[in-house]
Design a protein around this motif. Structure first.
Motif, PDB file in Angstrom:
ATOM      1  N   PHE A  31      -8.078  -7.342   3.049  1.00 54.62           N
ATOM      2  CA  PHE A  31      -6.716  -7.847   2.814  1.00 54.62           C
ATOM      3  C   PHE A  31      -6.164  -8.355   4.142  1.00 54.62           C
ATOM      4  O   PHE A  31      -6.409  -7.766   5.194  1.00 54.62           O
ATOM      5  CB  PHE A  31      -5.785  -6.728   2.329  1.00 54.62           C
ATOM      6  N   GLN A  42      -0.863 -12.215   1.901  1.00 49.68           N
ATOM      7  CA  GLN A  42       0.282 -11.364   2.198  1.00 49.68           C
ATOM      8  C   GLN A  42      -0.187  -9.927   2.332  1.00 49.68           C
ATOM      9  O   GLN A  42      -1.231  -9.559   1.825  1.00 49.68           O
ATOM     10  CB  GLN A  42       1.298 -11.473   1.076  1.00 49.68           C
ATOM     11  N   GLY A  43       0.585  -9.093   3.022  1.00 51.28           N
ATOM     12  CA  GLY A  43       0.253  -7.680   3.128  1.00 51.28           C
ATOM     13  C   GLY A  43      -0.399  -7.375   4.453  1.00 51.28           C
ATOM     14  O   GLY A  43      -0.672  -8.259   5.266  1.00 51.28           O
ATOM     15  N   ALA A  44      -0.630  -6.069   4.669  1.00 48.93           N
ATOM     16  CA  ALA A  44      -1.180  -5.644   5.951  1.00 48.93           C
ATOM     17  C   ALA A  44      -2.655  -5.994   6.049  1.00 48.93           C
ATOM     18  O   ALA A  44      -3.320  -6.226   5.055  1.00 48.93           O
ATOM     19  CB  ALA A  44      -0.990  -4.131   6.068  1.00 48.93           C
ATOM     20  N   TYR A  79      -6.185  -5.073   6.183  1.00 48.66           N
ATOM     21  CA  TYR A  79      -6.833  -3.828   5.742  1.00 48.66           C
ATOM     22  C   TYR A  79      -8.181  -4.134   5.095  1.00 48.66           C
ATOM     23  O   TYR A  79      -8.275  -4.949   4.169  1.00 48.66           O
ATOM     24  CB  TYR A  79      -5.917  -3.108   4.728  1.00 48.66           C
ATOM     25  N   ALA A 134     -10.496  -3.107   2.631  1.00 51.39           N
ATOM     26  CA  ALA A 134     -10.476  -2.192   1.486  1.00 51.39           C
ATOM     27  C   ALA A 134     -11.895  -1.804   1.055  1.00 51.39           C
ATOM     28  O   ALA A 134     -12.185  -0.630   0.827  1.00 51.39           O
ATOM     29  CB  ALA A 134      -9.723  -2.831   0.322  1.00 51.39           C
ATOM     30  N   THR A 157      -7.415   8.375  -4.710  1.00 53.49           N
ATOM     31  CA  THR A 157      -6.345   7.399  -4.893  1.00 53.49           C
ATOM     32  C   THR A 157      -6.255   6.445  -3.696  1.00 53.49           C
ATOM     33  O   THR A 157      -6.430   6.858  -2.552  1.00 53.49           O
ATOM     34  CB  THR A 157      -4.996   8.128  -5.157  1.00 53.49           C
ATOM     35  N   GLY A 196      -9.683   1.818  -3.415  1.00 52.13           N
ATOM     36  CA  GLY A 196     -10.106   0.432  -3.634  1.00 52.13           C
ATOM     37  C   GLY A 196     -10.692   0.186  -5.019  1.00 52.13           C
ATOM     38  O   GLY A 196     -11.357  -0.834  -5.237  1.00 52.13           O
ATOM     39  N   SER A 216      -9.155  -0.538  -7.942  1.00 48.00           N
ATOM     40  CA  SER A 216      -8.586  -1.729  -8.599  1.00 48.00           C
ATOM     41  C   SER A 216      -9.043  -3.000  -7.894  1.00 48.00           C
ATOM     42  O   SER A 216      -9.296  -4.016  -8.539  1.00 48.00           O
ATOM     43  CB  SER A 216      -7.055  -1.669  -8.591  1.00 48.00           C
ATOM     44  N   THR A 217      -9.157  -2.924  -6.583  1.00 49.48           N
ATOM     45  CA  THR A 217      -9.641  -4.086  -5.829  1.00 49.48           C
ATOM     46  C   THR A 217     -11.034  -4.469  -6.314  1.00 49.48           C
ATOM     47  O   THR A 217     -11.340  -5.643  -6.544  1.00 49.48           O
ATOM     48  CB  THR A 217      -9.661  -3.760  -4.313  1.00 49.48           C
ATOM     49  N   GLU A 248      -8.047   2.118 -15.535  1.00 50.08           N
ATOM     50  CA  GLU A 248      -7.239   3.261 -15.976  1.00 50.08           C
ATOM     51  C   GLU A 248      -6.412   2.922 -17.218  1.00 50.08           C
ATOM     52  O   GLU A 248      -5.183   3.124 -17.228  1.00 50.08           O
ATOM     53  CB  GLU A 248      -6.324   3.723 -14.835  1.00 50.08           C
ATOM     54  N   ARG A 294      -1.504   6.834   7.469  1.00 49.82           N
ATOM     55  CA  ARG A 294      -1.020   5.450   7.298  1.00 49.82           C
ATOM     56  C   ARG A 294       0.471   5.429   7.015  1.00 49.82           C
ATOM     57  O   ARG A 294       1.181   4.533   7.434  1.00 49.82           O
ATOM     58  CB  ARG A 294      -1.745   4.750   6.143  1.00 49.82           C
TER      59      ARG A 294
HETATM   60  N1  LIG Z   1      -1.977  -6.853  -0.584  1.00 53.44           N
HETATM   61  C1  LIG Z   1      -2.457  -5.835   0.122  1.00 53.44           C
HETATM   62  N2  LIG Z   1      -2.421  -5.872   1.476  1.00 53.44           N
HETATM   63  C2  LIG Z   1      -2.920  -4.861   2.206  1.00 53.44           C
HETATM   64  N3  LIG Z   1      -3.496  -3.755   1.688  1.00 53.44           N
HETATM   65  C3  LIG Z   1      -3.538  -3.669   0.358  1.00 53.44           C
HETATM   66  C4  LIG Z   1      -3.030  -4.691  -0.505  1.00 53.44           C
HETATM   67  N4  LIG Z   1      -3.244  -4.320  -1.787  1.00 53.44           N
HETATM   68  C5  LIG Z   1      -3.849  -3.113  -1.725  1.00 53.44           C
HETATM   69  N5  LIG Z   1      -4.040  -2.737  -0.453  1.00 53.44           N
HETATM   70  C6  LIG Z   1      -4.659  -1.493   0.024  1.00 53.44           C
HETATM   71  O1  LIG Z   1      -6.011  -1.504  -0.398  1.00 53.44           O
HETATM   72  C7  LIG Z   1      -6.417  -0.205  -0.759  1.00 53.44           C
HETATM   73  C8  LIG Z   1      -7.076  -0.231  -2.109  1.00 53.44           C
HETATM   74  O2  LIG Z   1      -6.096  -0.481  -3.114  1.00 53.44           O
HETATM   75  P1  LIG Z   1      -6.468  -0.315  -4.641  1.00 53.44           P
HETATM   76  O3  LIG Z   1      -5.234  -0.591  -5.429  1.00 53.44           O
HETATM   77  O4  LIG Z   1      -7.669  -1.110  -4.932  1.00 53.44           O
HETATM   78  O5  LIG Z   1      -6.835   1.230  -4.700  1.00 53.44           O
HETATM   79  P2  LIG Z   1      -7.069   2.157  -5.978  1.00 53.44           P
HETATM   80  O6  LIG Z   1      -8.232   3.017  -5.666  1.00 53.44           O
HETATM   81  O7  LIG Z   1      -7.140   1.329  -7.203  1.00 53.44           O
HETATM   82  O8  LIG Z   1      -5.712   2.998  -5.984  1.00 53.44           O
HETATM   83  P3  LIG Z   1      -5.114   3.982  -7.122  1.00 53.44           P
HETATM   84  O9  LIG Z   1      -6.102   5.070  -7.321  1.00 53.44           O
HETATM   85  O10 LIG Z   1      -3.861   4.504  -6.483  1.00 53.44           O
HETATM   86  O11 LIG Z   1      -4.861   3.145  -8.333  1.00 53.44           O
HETATM   87  C9  LIG Z   1      -5.175   0.678  -0.705  1.00 53.44           C
HETATM   88  O12 LIG Z   1      -5.262   1.481   0.440  1.00 53.44           O
HETATM   89  C10 LIG Z   1      -4.022  -0.281  -0.625  1.00 53.44           C
HETATM   90  O13 LIG Z   1      -2.996   0.238   0.198  1.00 53.44           O
END
Ligand SMILES: Nc1ncnc2c1ncn2[C@@H]1O[C@H](COP(=O)(O)OP(=O)(O)OP(=O)(O)O)[C@@H](O)[C@H]1O
Length: 282
Positions: free
Chosen positions: A27, A33-35, A37, A39, A59, A62, A64-65, A177, A281
């Motif tokens: 990311f 947009q966003g930090a 990172y 993932a 949680t 990553g 959902s990513t 989910e 974080r």
């Molecule tokens: N647009 C973004 N910019 C920067 N970091 C992001 C962005 N979207 C998600 N992240 C970060 O990427 C990581 C993975 O996010 P993701 O939503 O895929 O996790 P997840 O395992 O599905 O979470 P959860 O279990 O809470 O649903 C997280 O740490 C999140 O903070």
């Protein structure tokens, strides 16, 4: 006479329905947009045709990513996603999606919501209605065809969303989910319904959940993701429980309990690490 000249591929040459090949997702990096990172890093996994694979992980790791990458909603920043052996370069049109929050249109009835995808595809109206009736019956909602989403329970709305996806007959089903907002009894019912529908059609399923019980009860294989950053698979388990399964009953079987213990052994460390990292974080 028609000349039938089909070439059947040996089993080992049949490409998986979905294959993530050493993918990474970063990311930020100036163009999003966003930090900034990282993932996902160096992640390979595949789902064969007809296979039900779940991904669990702490949680925010990553999950959902990963699903968005498989759906083609995000493009990997490293590696590639393949769909039936072909590199994915846009939206994954062979896949149907179901997310945590279903997106039913409030101004359309259950039946009208279910046939939405067929309408977009330009299917004729009679066929749309016929197929909607079939799917309403398959998910047990015939009597609720003309109800609007606000007149349906949470479980019913999930069933509409499920029918809305399945009516398009996707080869790959991506679920993030989908049942997490439901009460536990409705959730068991929905999980059993999903399994019955899947067993009838045997599509490739990639199912994201944070619930290890759900992952084991539904799947052929469970993949454990590490805590982020640079999340990647740290464990893969075959679930050789008999089918058909009743998701509630199967939880009490010794084989289920043993699998749960083995997977939790790997997952627990990641959950603890993920929790500590999120605190840092934050
Ligand atoms: N647009 C973004 N910019 C920067 N970091 C992001 C962005 N979207 C998600 N992240 C970060 O990427 C990581 C993975 O996010 P993701 O939503 O895929 O996790 P997840 O395992 O599905 O979470 P959860 O279990 O809470 O649903 C997280 O740490 C999140 O903070």
């Amino acid at each position: 006479m028609t000349n039938i000249n089909k070439r059947y591929l040996p089993v080992e040459e049949i490409p998986p329905a979905l294959s993530l090949k050493q993918i990474g997702y970063h990311f930020g990096g100036g163009h999003q947009q966003g930090a900034d990172y990282l993932a996902i890093a160096d992640t390979s996994l595949s789902v064969a045709g007809g296979e039900f694979v779940s991904v669990v992980g702490p949680t925010g790791c990553g999950k959902s990513t990963l699903l968005n990458l498989a759906a083609g909603l995000l493009m990997p920043t490293a590696g590639e996603v393949q769909v039936f052996g072909q590199r994915l370069s846009g939206l994954n049109t062979r896949a149907g999606y179901m997310f945590q929050n279903e997106v039913l249109l409030p101004w359309r009835t259950a039946s009208e919501n279910i046939l939405l995808g067929l309408q977009y595809r330009g299917v004729d109206k009679q066929s749309q209605r016929q197929q909607a009736r079939y799917w309403l019956a398959r998910v047990g909602l015939t009597a609720f065809a003309d109800c609007y989403p606000h007149q349906l329970s949470g479980g019913m709305r999930k069933r509409v969303a499920l029918a809305q996806m399945l009516i398009l007959d996707p080869d790959i089903i991506l679920m993030d989910e989908p049942f997490s907002s439901l009460d536990i009894q409705t959730r068991y019912l929905m999980e059993n319904e999903l399994l019955a529908l899947w067993e009838a059609k045997k599509k490739a399923v990639l199912f994201i959940t944070h619930d290890l019980d759900e992952a084991i009860a539904l799947s052929d294989r469970v993949i454990v993701l590490s805590a982020g950053p640079a999340s990647h698979p740290v464990g893969e388990f075959s679930i050789n429980l008999p089918r058909p399964r009743d998701v509630n009953e199967i939880r009490h079987q010794p084989q289920f309990i043993a699998l749960h213990a083995a997977i939790w052994d790997v997952l627990r460390n990641e959950v603890l690490t993920g929790y500590q990292q999120q605190q840092q974080r934050g």
